[in-house]
Design a protein around this motif. Structure first.
Motif, mmCIF file in Angstrom:
data_model
loop_
_atom_site.group_PDB
_atom_site.id
_atom_site.type_symbol
_atom_site.label_atom_id
_atom_site.label_comp_id
_atom_site.label_asym_id
_atom_site.label_seq_id
_atom_site.Cartn_x
_atom_site.Cartn_y
_atom_site.Cartn_z
ATOM 1 N N ALA A 57 0.832 -1.200 0.000
ATOM 2 C CA ALA A 57 0.000 0.000 0.000
ATOM 3 C C ALA A 57 0.869 1.253 0.000
ATOM 4 N N ALA A 58 0.476 2.207 -0.840
ATOM 5 C CA ALA A 58 1.185 3.496 -0.917
ATOM 6 C C ALA A 58 0.297 4.571 -0.315
ATOM 7 N N ASN A 59 0.796 5.209 0.730
ATOM 8 C CA ASN A 59 0.085 6.347 1.315
ATOM 9 C C ASN A 59 0.784 7.610 0.800
ATOM 10 N N LEU A 60 0.137 8.306 -0.115
ATOM 11 C CA LEU A 60 0.785 9.476 -0.739
ATOM 12 C C LEU A 60 0.704 10.718 0.142
ATOM 13 N N LYS A 61 -0.042 10.618 1.237
ATOM 14 C CA LYS A 61 -0.170 11.720 2.218
ATOM 15 C C LYS A 61 -0.532 13.022 1.507
ATOM 16 N N THR A 62 0.097 14.153 1.875
ATOM 17 C CA THR A 62 -0.284 15.435 1.262
ATOM 18 C C THR A 62 0.689 15.751 0.128
#
Ligand SMILES: O=C[C@H](O)COP(=O)(O)O
Length: 235
Positions: A4-9
């Motif tokens: 999973a990739a959490n691209l955040k802000t």
């Protein structure tokens, strides 16, 4: 396995679309059949069909209403989003979300059948207080959460390892995951400074069913390589 990739802000709407297209094309060309999630910034959410599952980093426990600055189910439904991150350490420790608020969010999106990636993890001072204190702290993050929910994925992310380049030892990850597996049989991800250089090693550890990646996932090429590692290690 689950990657999973959490691209955040990070990334604009246009760059996010390119990113997802690049990952999608890589998965298809390399016949990768692992579970791959991408969590874009809210303003970059869009409909997507393909192997990549696009999820929301956050949403309010409401269908719609007067909650300035928030989005609810109606805004997710428009794009067919059925996956959400809940309890990320940045929401707990920077935004100040309480366990009570997270439980409300969890229950609301559970009722709607969402796939929930629920994050737990301890700050440094708790880690330094020893294994028992650490497990007590993490256990409190399971309070009110249905650990048997069939669409649950848990992510263990030590707060001090997020975006810092620091990681627990492999032995620590295995020991903590073994404890957490006693609380829930849901797939359990590790997150916190996973890079292309350590992903294969982390993915191979006992009790690790995948990884939740922040900074390193911003490079689509690196994220794709991690998906490839997962495929070759698939257990
Ligand atoms: O959601 C992802 C985690 O916060 C990990 O972030 P990181 O890979 O930048 O340490």
């Amino acid at each position: 396995m689950i990657i999973a990739a959490n691209l955040k802000t990070n990334l604009t709407r246009e760059k996010t679309a390119k990113y997802i297209a690049e990952v999608e094309s890589f998965l298809s060309k390399n016949s990768i059949s692992e579970e791959v999630f991408v969590f874009p910034a809210t303003s970059s959410l869009n409909s997507h069909s393909g192997a990549v599952v696009v999820g929301a980093q956050n949403a309010y426990p409401t269908t719609n209403g007067a909650f300035t600055g928030e989005i609810g189910y109606e805004q997710l439904e428009e794009f067919g989003i059925k996956t959400i991150l809940i309890g990320h350490s940045e929401r707990r420790h920077i935004i100040g979300e309480t366990q009570e608020e997270l439980v409300k969010k969890f229950n609301f999106y559970k009722e709607l059948g969402f796939k929930i990636i629920y994050c737990v993890g301890e700050p440094l001072e708790i880690r330094e207080a020893g294994f028992d204190s650490m497990m007590e702290y993490i256990s409190a993050q399971y309070e009110g959460i249905d650990a048997l929910y069939e669409n649950l994925i848990v992510a263990y992310e030590p707060v001090w390892a997020i975006g810092t380049g620091l990681t627990p030892t492999n032995e620590d990850i295995v020991a903590i995951h073994a404890e957490l597996k006693k609380k829930s049989s849901a797939p359990l991800l590790y997150g916190g400074s996973v890079k292309v250089t350590n992903a294969a090693e982390v993915l191979a550890l006992d009790g690790v069913d995948g990884v939740l990646v922040g900074s390193a996932a911003l490079y689509a090429e690196h994220f794709c390589t991690m998906c490839e590692y997962a495929q070759s290690l698939s257990k």
